[in-house]
Enzyme design. Structure first.
Site, PDB file in Angstrom:
ATOM      1  CG  ASP A  28      -2.726  -3.166  20.315  1.00  0.00           C
ATOM      2  OD1 ASP A  28      -1.850  -3.082  19.453  1.00  0.00           O
ATOM      3  OD2 ASP A  28      -3.742  -2.447  20.319  1.00  0.00           O
TER       4      ASP A  28
ATOM      5  CG  HIS B  82      -4.263   0.856  18.417  1.00  0.00           C
ATOM      6  ND1 HIS B  82      -3.753  -0.413  18.447  1.00  0.00           N
ATOM      7  CD2 HIS B  82      -4.256   1.213  17.100  1.00  0.00           C
ATOM      8  CE1 HIS B  82      -3.462  -0.800  17.220  1.00  0.00           C
ATOM      9  NE2 HIS B  82      -3.751   0.174  16.384  1.00  0.00           N
TER      10      HIS B  82
HETATM   11  P1  NAI Z   1      -7.594   0.721   3.934  1.00  0.00           P
HETATM   12  O1  NAI Z   1      -6.875   1.943   3.489  1.00  0.00           O
HETATM   13  O2  NAI Z   1      -7.392  -0.549   3.191  1.00  0.00           O
HETATM   14  O3  NAI Z   1      -9.155   1.015   3.968  1.00  0.00           O
HETATM   15  C1  NAI Z   1      -9.700   2.158   4.539  1.00  0.00           C
HETATM   16  C2  NAI Z   1     -10.991   2.473   3.830  1.00  0.00           C
HETATM   17  O4  NAI Z   1     -11.614   3.538   4.544  1.00  0.00           O
HETATM   18  C3  NAI Z   1     -10.784   2.945   2.390  1.00  0.00           C
HETATM   19  O5  NAI Z   1     -11.611   2.195   1.518  1.00  0.00           O
HETATM   20  C4  NAI Z   1     -11.197   4.409   2.446  1.00  0.00           C
HETATM   21  O6  NAI Z   1     -11.759   4.871   1.231  1.00  0.00           O
HETATM   22  C5  NAI Z   1     -12.217   4.374   3.570  1.00  0.00           C
HETATM   23  N1  NAI Z   1     -12.532   5.682   4.131  1.00  0.00           N
HETATM   24  C6  NAI Z   1     -11.732   6.766   4.282  1.00  0.00           C
HETATM   25  N2  NAI Z   1     -12.431   7.797   4.783  1.00  0.00           N
HETATM   26  C7  NAI Z   1     -13.688   7.352   4.987  1.00  0.00           C
HETATM   27  C8  NAI Z   1     -14.881   7.955   5.458  1.00  0.00           C
HETATM   28  N3  NAI Z   1     -14.896   9.242   5.846  1.00  0.00           N
HETATM   29  N4  NAI Z   1     -16.004   7.208   5.524  1.00  0.00           N
HETATM   30  C9  NAI Z   1     -16.007   5.942   5.117  1.00  0.00           C
HETATM   31  N5  NAI Z   1     -14.916   5.305   4.634  1.00  0.00           N
HETATM   32  C10 NAI Z   1     -13.768   6.011   4.573  1.00  0.00           C
HETATM   33  O7  NAI Z   1      -7.217   0.566   5.480  1.00  0.00           O
HETATM   34  P2  NAI Z   1      -7.361  -0.717   6.416  1.00  0.00           P
HETATM   35  O8  NAI Z   1      -6.123  -1.503   6.356  1.00  0.00           O
HETATM   36  O9  NAI Z   1      -8.666  -1.376   6.162  1.00  0.00           O
HETATM   37  O10 NAI Z   1      -7.357  -0.010   7.860  1.00  0.00           O
HETATM   38  C11 NAI Z   1      -8.410   0.839   8.245  1.00  0.00           C
HETATM   39  C12 NAI Z   1      -8.041   1.609   9.504  1.00  0.00           C
HETATM   40  O11 NAI Z   1      -7.869   0.733  10.618  1.00  0.00           O
HETATM   41  C13 NAI Z   1      -6.744   2.397   9.429  1.00  0.00           C
HETATM   42  O12 NAI Z   1      -6.943   3.648  10.049  1.00  0.00           O
HETATM   43  C14 NAI Z   1      -5.765   1.578  10.222  1.00  0.00           C
HETATM   44  O13 NAI Z   1      -4.707   2.350  10.734  1.00  0.00           O
HETATM   45  C15 NAI Z   1      -6.683   1.082  11.326  1.00  0.00           C
HETATM   46  N6  NAI Z   1      -6.226  -0.080  12.081  1.00  0.00           N
HETATM   47  C16 NAI Z   1      -6.514  -0.105  13.416  1.00  0.00           C
HETATM   48  C17 NAI Z   1      -6.177  -1.176  14.194  1.00  0.00           C
HETATM   49  C18 NAI Z   1      -6.495  -1.185  15.655  1.00  0.00           C
HETATM   50  O14 NAI Z   1      -6.069  -2.129  16.330  1.00  0.00           O
HETATM   51  N7  NAI Z   1      -7.216  -0.231  16.203  1.00  0.00           N
HETATM   52  C19 NAI Z   1      -5.489  -2.337  13.627  1.00  0.00           C
HETATM   53  C20 NAI Z   1      -5.249  -2.245  12.210  1.00  0.00           C
HETATM   54  C21 NAI Z   1      -5.621  -1.139  11.474  1.00  0.00           C
END
Ligand code: NAI
Length: 334
Positions: A159, A187
């Site tokens: 952000d 966030h």
């Molecule tokens: P994605 O869906 O492509 O990958 C998430 C991965 O986490 C998947 O491989 C899933 O199997 C795994 N996962 C789920 N539960 C788990 C657990 N208990 N232990 C280990 N792995 C687990 O999602 P992406 O795009 O990589 O985003 C990940 C997270 O980051 C989301 O929650 C998204 O909203 C968040 N995010 C946060 C941002 C921030 O600025 N704080 C910015 C962009 C995304």
């Protein structure tokens, strides 16, 4: 060369990790002289995908990458860590209530907090990315009582970078000429991107953003809304959430922790409030402007807060308080 540092990335089979792992492994974060061991955690059904990620990391033939460990077991993943980047979380599915999403994530971050407490070094730094990032970070922190609270932070750097970039685009300058924007609070779309204390370099001279932009209604209106809604705009266009920019922001965040912030500059990150700064309640995991030295953050004090900012800062605090109360209900029974 120094001894390898041990870095965990959770959600390692996901799309953010796909960009992040390469940047970390090739030395973009810790420097070209710092070898590392990468530990990759994901859930059991993702182990085949994770095998593919490991193969690709091997195929990059990166000199700094001493070992890659892929696992679905917390006792393996959290062992002896120097840094834990908690990216994996339960995503929101269609029709899912906010409360159910929080509940599922409390379960994950309670368990990972307990694993940090049990298996990691006490000096481990923990960066939470998975949403709802602030409240997940608070859950992990509360579940790891033997690790100092100040070792925990959540990502609002994306952000922060978005705010910097919007100002730079508006002023036709390089993004690095814009300094000291602030993201306050959660966030989420209630975050408050604040340009009141930001500066820009124009013709070699440092000028306040309000003076340079000369359009207060844009700064108090569209600028804020654009940054708040940027994540949704990316999803709408890409049909996937921000990943490349999220990975870049995670690298920036970790680099700030490891190497500190330059003199006179601050960055935004979600950290625990002690109740004494900017009227934010104690024990909220709130995004503040911080400076960092010797791997220790300090909230920038003494910034003047006008009534407009106060209202926005309180609004996002209220949302975080609601999230915290719901999370704590589940935390006691999760
Ligand atoms: P994605 O869906 O492509 O990958 C998430 C991965 O986490 C998947 O491989 C899933 O199997 C795994 N996962 C789920 N539960 C788990 C657990 N208990 N232990 C280990 N792995 C687990 O999602 P992406 O795009 O990589 O985003 C990940 C997270 O980051 C989301 O929650 C998204 O909203 C968040 N995010 C946060 C941002 C921030 O600025 N704080 C910015 C962009 C995304």
């Amino acid at each position: 060369m120094s001894a390898p540092i041990r870095v965990l990335v959770t959600g390692a089979a996901g799309q953010i990790a796909y960009s992040l792992l390469y940047s970390i492994a090739k030395g973009d974060v810790f420097g070209k002289d710092q070898p590392l061991v990468l530990v990759l955690l994901d859930i059991t059904p993702m182990m085949t995908v994770l095998e593919g990620v490991v193969m690709e990391l091997e195929d990059c033939a990166l000199p700094l990458l001493k070992e890659v460990i892929a696992t679905d077991k917390e006792e393996v993943a959290f062992k002896d860590l120097d840094l834990a980047v908690l990216v994996g979380s339960m995503p929101r599915r269609e029709g899912m209530e906010r409360k159910d999403l929080l509940k599922a994530n409390v379960k994950i971050f309670k368990s990972q907090g307990a694993a940090l407490d049990k298996y990691s070094k006490k000096s481990v730094k923990v960066v939470v990315v998975g949403n709802p990032a602030n409240t997940n970070c608070l859950t992990a922190l509360k579940s790891a009582p033997s690790i100092p609270k100040d070792n925990f932070s959540c990502l609002t750097r994306l952000d922060h970078n978005r705010a910097k970039a919007q100002l730079a685009l508006r002023l036709h300058v390089a993004s690095d000429d814009v300094k000291n924007v602030i993201i306050w609070g959660n966030h989420s779309s209630t975050q408050y991107p604040d340009a009141c204390h930001a500066t820009v370099k124009v013709d070699g001279k440092k000028v306040g953003i309000y003076e340079a932009v000369k359009d207060d209604s844009w700064l108090k209106g569209d600028f804020i809304a654009t940054v708040q809604q940027r994540g949704s705009a990316v999803i709408k266009a890409r049909k996937l959430s921000s990943a490349m920019s999220a990975a870049k922001a995670i690298c920036d965040h970790i680099r700030s922790i490891w190497f500190g912030t330059p003199e006179g500059e601050f960055v935004s990150m979600g950290v625990i409030s002690d109740g004494n700064t900017y009227g934010v309640a104690e024990d909220l995991l709130y995004s503040f402007p911080v400076t960092i030295k010797n791997k220790t953050w300090k909230i920038v004090e003494g910034l003047n807060i006008n009534d407009f900012s106060r209202g926005k800062m309180d609004l996002t605090a209220k949302e975080l308080l609601d999230e915290k109360e719901t999370a704590f209900e589940f935390l006691s029974c999760a």
